[in-house]
Write a protein that holds these residues in place. Structure first.
Motif, PDB file in Angstrom:
ATOM      1  N   GLU A  83     -33.910  16.859  14.863  1.00  0.00           N
ATOM      2  CA  GLU A  83     -33.887  18.325  14.830  1.00  0.00           C
ATOM      3  C   GLU A  83     -33.328  18.883  16.138  1.00  0.00           C
ATOM      4  O   GLU A  83     -32.466  19.768  16.143  1.00  0.00           O
ATOM      5  CB  GLU A  83     -35.305  18.855  14.591  1.00  0.00           C
ATOM      6  N   ILE A  84     -33.815  18.332  17.234  1.00  0.00           N
ATOM      7  CA  ILE A  84     -33.389  18.901  18.512  1.00  0.00           C
ATOM      8  C   ILE A  84     -31.916  18.605  18.783  1.00  0.00           C
ATOM      9  O   ILE A  84     -31.189  19.435  19.320  1.00  0.00           O
ATOM     10  CB  ILE A  84     -34.298  18.429  19.667  1.00  0.00           C
ATOM     11  N   ILE A  85     -31.470  17.430  18.370  1.00  0.00           N
ATOM     12  CA  ILE A  85     -30.055  17.102  18.572  1.00  0.00           C
ATOM     13  C   ILE A  85     -29.190  18.022  17.720  1.00  0.00           C
ATOM     14  O   ILE A  85     -28.191  18.581  18.172  1.00  0.00           O
ATOM     15  CB  ILE A  85     -29.784  15.614  18.246  1.00  0.00           C
ATOM     16  N   MET A  86     -29.615  18.183  16.478  1.00  0.00           N
ATOM     17  CA  MET A  86     -28.833  19.037  15.582  1.00  0.00           C
ATOM     18  C   MET A  86     -28.740  20.469  16.123  1.00  0.00           C
ATOM     19  O   MET A  86     -27.656  21.046  16.208  1.00  0.00           O
ATOM     20  CB  MET A  86     -29.504  19.052  14.216  1.00  0.00           C
ATOM     21  N   ILE A  87     -29.892  21.012  16.514  1.00  0.00           N
ATOM     22  CA  ILE A  87     -29.887  22.415  16.938  1.00  0.00           C
ATOM     23  C   ILE A  87     -29.230  22.589  18.306  1.00  0.00           C
ATOM     24  O   ILE A  87     -28.418  23.494  18.510  1.00  0.00           O
ATOM     25  CB  ILE A  87     -31.322  22.987  16.980  1.00  0.00           C
ATOM     26  N   SER A  88     -29.556  21.700  19.244  1.00  0.00           N
ATOM     27  CA  SER A  88     -29.066  21.976  20.594  1.00  0.00           C
ATOM     28  C   SER A  88     -27.637  21.482  20.816  1.00  0.00           C
ATOM     29  O   SER A  88     -26.953  21.973  21.699  1.00  0.00           O
ATOM     30  CB  SER A  88     -30.023  21.419  21.642  1.00  0.00           C
ATOM     31  N   TRP A  89     -27.181  20.521  20.040  1.00  0.00           N
ATOM     32  CA  TRP A  89     -25.817  20.021  20.236  1.00  0.00           C
ATOM     33  C   TRP A  89     -24.832  20.481  19.173  1.00  0.00           C
ATOM     34  O   TRP A  89     -23.653  20.597  19.440  1.00  0.00           O
ATOM     35  CB  TRP A  89     -25.815  18.488  20.348  1.00  0.00           C
ATOM     36  N   PHE A  90     -25.294  20.705  17.965  1.00  0.00           N
ATOM     37  CA  PHE A  90     -24.340  21.057  16.905  1.00  0.00           C
ATOM     38  C   PHE A  90     -24.399  22.524  16.500  1.00  0.00           C
ATOM     39  O   PHE A  90     -23.653  22.947  15.637  1.00  0.00           O
ATOM     40  CB  PHE A  90     -24.552  20.155  15.683  1.00  0.00           C
ATOM     41  N   CYS A  91     -25.300  23.273  17.106  1.00  0.00           N
ATOM     42  CA  CYS A  91     -25.376  24.696  16.775  1.00  0.00           C
ATOM     43  C   CYS A  91     -25.148  25.532  18.027  1.00  0.00           C
ATOM     44  O   CYS A  91     -25.202  25.011  19.137  1.00  0.00           O
ATOM     45  CB  CYS A  91     -26.744  25.041  16.200  1.00  0.00           C
ATOM     46  N   LYS A  92     -24.948  26.815  17.775  1.00  0.00           N
ATOM     47  CA  LYS A  92     -24.747  27.696  18.924  1.00  0.00           C
ATOM     48  C   LYS A  92     -26.106  28.158  19.431  1.00  0.00           C
ATOM     49  O   LYS A  92     -26.695  29.085  18.878  1.00  0.00           O
ATOM     50  CB  LYS A  92     -23.890  28.883  18.517  1.00  0.00           C
ATOM     51  N   LEU A  93     -26.564  27.509  20.478  1.00  0.00           N
ATOM     52  CA  LEU A  93     -27.881  27.847  21.016  1.00  0.00           C
ATOM     53  C   LEU A  93     -27.933  29.281  21.527  1.00  0.00           C
ATOM     54  O   LEU A  93     -28.977  29.920  21.478  1.00  0.00           O
ATOM     55  CB  LEU A  93     -28.222  26.914  22.180  1.00  0.00           C
TER      56      LEU A  93
END
Ligand code: PFF
Length: 502
Positions: A398-408
């Motif tokens: 989850e954290i990889i997806m949100i913090s690396w693949f999404c616009k934080l």
């Protein structure tokens, strides 16, 4: 689309989130972790873990739930359909946990009744394993039915069922509004009396005596991050579901911070409670605290009854302790159930009442296995694998997806827009680097340990079927369901472009 239910007040939401976070882990896991990892010095890595991962992760989950107003699979599929499986995987992990966690709550209910007469007698260990659990010699030997445990487990399922069936406001919120203040009262009364006992102060000295050399040990840091993660119920769909019921104009950042602080503060109370008792017991027996300390099931159901036998007012201490354990466990179990039910309501278009009936009915059937003669051993294996691989890898992905693949930045903007204080670069740094690095380290170490040696020296067949296979089944099921969902017309995504990097 039907209007989504919301919490009736900010306090109601925070109490529910705190009710989820505060569970058996705070009472039987934290005190031992602290004691074993440098005592007072453990508080340094623990507080750093709380600040660098606990609070940032909680803000992220509250922000996601609030923004997408849906349970885990809906949130992830709204970001990218390819990630929907992760939401289902998280929900399945929550379901598996709910099936055995409830059995421990069932034991606590029984022990609550036993504590009126100290039915465990003079040998609580024999009583627990032989007379109460009828424990078999192997997890592969299921043994017979155990009616008292089955009955207590059914009762706990019924409480969760009523709470979830009655809805977010009428059930979950109402239950936590009673349970959380009650829990604090019980624990404070227990501590108040314990600290007057001879030896209690020595117990606390053992707990808090700082061993600063521990800070140089990487395992201590891994344990601190692991404890924060476990304790906060983050990373496996619970907090996402709870925050999806926040009204539009809700604070995110401060609510998340308060939830984390209250949970960690309660862990300290857990430490005072347990080590006060252990100190007293050590003095009574004339031994060192290190000789009586334990954690987990043994601490709650063997060591504590042994101590209670030696105490003045044993009924007072016994009733308070096991009622507190029941209340803490029950409110966490309700959150596990709600996470599963909200997913089914969101994604399979079932009514809340129907979904609650199916989930609790099925959950109870699975729980029966854990109430039988081999139940404790089965529970030990499933819990080990689900926690060390399931929960951790769910959170890591989850954290990889949100913090690396999404616009934080967008999530940050969303959270800040309604919050009492803002987060910025440090928050992003923690989510992008600190959390993934610590969690990757833990997952890799866990694989290394478990692939080299069977956990608890259980036979291969048990480790394969109750450990790896259960994880595998959850993963396969998650992929199957999400691929079916993708083919399903009328997909309920909310603004698919938000957060997604192009
Ligand atoms: N956070 C709760 C506890 O500390 O007991 C609930 C919970 C966390 C249950 C993690 C299960 C679990 F694996």
């Amino acid at each position: 689309m039907q209007k989504r239910e919301t919490w009736s007040s900010r306090t109601g939401f925070i109490l529910a989130a705190v009710g989820s976070a505060i569970g058996l882990g705070n009472i039987w896991r934290f005190p031992y972790m602290a004691y074993d990892n440098g005592g007072g010095a453990f508080l340094i890595p623990y507080i750093i873990a709380m600040l660098t991962v606990g609070i940032p992760f909680m803000i992220m989950e509250f922000g996601l739930g609030h923004k997408f107003r849906g349970s885990a699979p809906r949130i992830f599929s709204s970001i990218s359909r390819r990630w929907e499986w992760l939401g289902w995987f998280q929900m399945l992990v929550a379901f598996v946990i709910s099936t055995y966690y409830v059995v421990v709550v069932g034991w606590a209910i029984c022990y609550f009744i036993f504590s009126f007469t100290q039915a465990w007698g003079t040998s609580p260990s024999d009583f627990f394993f032989k007379d109460y659990l009828h424990l078999t010699g192997s997890p592969l030997d299921m043994g017979g039915f155990n009616w008292p445990i089955l009955g207590a487990t059914a009762l706990a399922w019924v409480v969760s069922f009523i709470a979830v069936f009655s809805g977010v406001r009428g059930g979950v919120e109402r239950l936590n509004k009673v349970f959380m203040p009650l829990l604090f009262l019980l624990v404070l009364a227990f501590i108040g009396r314990t600290l007057m006992l001879p030896g209690a102060a020595e117990g606390l000295q053992w707990l808090f005596r700082p061993d600063f050399s521990a800070i140089m040990n990487h395992q201590v840091w891994a344990d601190a991050y692991g404890q924060i993660f476990y304790s906060l119920s983050i990373g496996f769909s619970i907090m996402l579901a709870y925050s999806s019921y926040l009204p539009k104009k809700s604070d995110i950042n401060n609510n998340a911070t308060m939830t984390v602080f209250i949970n960690c503060g309660f862990s300290m109370l857990g430490g005072l409670m347990i080590f006060g008792v252990l100190g007293y017991m050590a003095v009574q027996k004339g031994v060192a605290v290190s000789e009586v300390v334990s954690s987990g099931v043994g601490l709650a159901f063997i060591t504590l009854p042994t101590a209670i036998n030696l105490m003045p007012m044993p009924v007072f201490f016994g009733v308070l302790f096991f009622l507190a354990l029941t209340v803490a466990g029950m409110s966490s179990h309700v959150s596990l159930t709600e996470a599963v039910v909200s997913t089914i309501v969101d994604k399979l278009a079932m009514s809340r009442k129907g979904a609650a009936s199916v989930v609790c009915g099925l959950g109870f059937l699975v729980s029966i296995a854990f109430t039988m003669g081999g139940g404790l051993l089965l529970l030990d294996i499933v819990d080990h694998f689900i926690n060390n691989f399931g929960v951790l890898s769910c959170g890591l992905l989850e954290i990889i997806m949100i913090s690396w693949f999404c616009k934080l930045d967008e999530l940050q903007g969303h959270a800040n827009a309604t919050s009492e204080f803002s987060v910025g670069a440090i928050w992003q740094f923690c989510l992008r680097f600190v959390a993934p690095i610590m969690m990757t380290y833990m997952v890799v170490m866990n694989f290394y340990t478990d692939l080299n040696k069977n956990y608890g020296d259980y036979p291969d067949a048990a480790i394969m079927s109750f450990g790896w296979a259960i994880l595998g089944v959850c993963l396969v099921l998650a992929f199957v369901v999400s691929s079916k969902e993708m083919a399903f017309a009328g997909h309920t995504g909310v603004n698919g472009n938000f957060l997604r990097r192009r």
